[in-house]
Structures are given as C-alpha cells and as structure tokens.
Design an enzyme around this catalytic site. Sequence first.
Site, short mmCIF file in Angstrom:
data_model
loop_
_atom_site.label_atom_id
_atom_site.label_comp_id
_atom_site.label_asym_id
_atom_site.label_seq_id
_atom_site.Cartn_x
_atom_site.Cartn_y
_atom_site.Cartn_z
N HIS A 91 0.84 -1.20 0.00
CA HIS A 91 0.00 0.00 0.00
C HIS A 91 0.88 1.26 0.00
CE1 HIS A 91 -3.31 2.69 1.26
NE2 HIS A 91 -2.39 3.22 2.07
N GLU A 92 1.89 1.26 0.85
CA GLU A 92 2.79 2.41 0.93
C GLU A 92 3.57 2.61 -0.37
OE1 GLU A 92 2.22 4.46 3.18
OE2 GLU A 92 1.11 3.13 4.52
N HIS A 102 1.67 4.65 -2.72
CA HIS A 102 1.80 6.09 -2.49
C HIS A 102 3.07 6.64 -3.13
CE1 HIS A 102 -1.63 6.67 0.09
NE2 HIS A 102 -1.23 5.73 0.94
#
Length: 139
Positions: A130-131, A134
């Site tokens: 998920h990071e 980003h």
Amino acid sequence: MKKLIIATLAALSLCSCSIMSGISWNTEGLASAAGKVMTATSISDDMVVELSRQTIAQLDAQNTIENGPYAQRLARVMSGVTEIDGMPINMKVYKTSDVNAFACGDGSIRVYTGLMDVMDDDELVAILGHELGHVHHQD
C-alpha cells in the site's frame, strides 16, 4: 409521467434556490480554498519530491530510528524491493508504540514498531505494498 418528473425537478430547483439564498457565504474562505486548490493542481513532481525530502529529514530528526531487529525484519520482508519506477526506496523504522506506516513522494517509507508488533510478515507486506502505491503516485 413526463409532467411528474418536470414538476418534481421544478420544485427541487425552487427549494434549493430558497435554501441557498439563506446561506451566508464566507467569500474570504472560499477564495482561500480556491487558491489552495490551484496550488495543489500546479505543484510539480520535483516540488513534491523536494518537500517530501525536507519533511522526512525533519521527521527522522524528531523520531528514534530503530536499527536492530525491527529494521532487519523490514529489510527481510522487503528483500529485492529497492526502487519503484526508478525511484530509490528509503525505508526506516521509527521506534514508537503507535500503529502506523507512511510513505512520501520521494521514495521514503517509514514503519512504526507498534505496527510491526501487531502484524505478521504477510500483513506487513500488504501494508508496505500500500505504501509503495503512495510512492508510485507521489502522494
């Protein structure tokens, strides 16, 4: 049926006009918000990276960076992931009981020991994925 739809739309239009006329508009606040939207839409990728670097430098100075078993675990689960879209990944672990992780547009990913305490490796990999998203989107 067509008349019913037209009548309903007309009634809704009148209601919304009368409701909107009773509102006291904060034009200064609206102008400020519009300015912020324009700034956000005009920021360049290079600006995002530089602001991220500055922010990470400040956060790294304010937090205790864990270089022991937590950092080793992070390196192990992220083995082989050194960059995304040509941007080097800069991973560190902050020693804190908070359950959190975050990423910045310069490739920095920070994981908190509190998060690592409550997750197994597979869950941690999901969070890191998920990071990485980003980082990919530079947000």
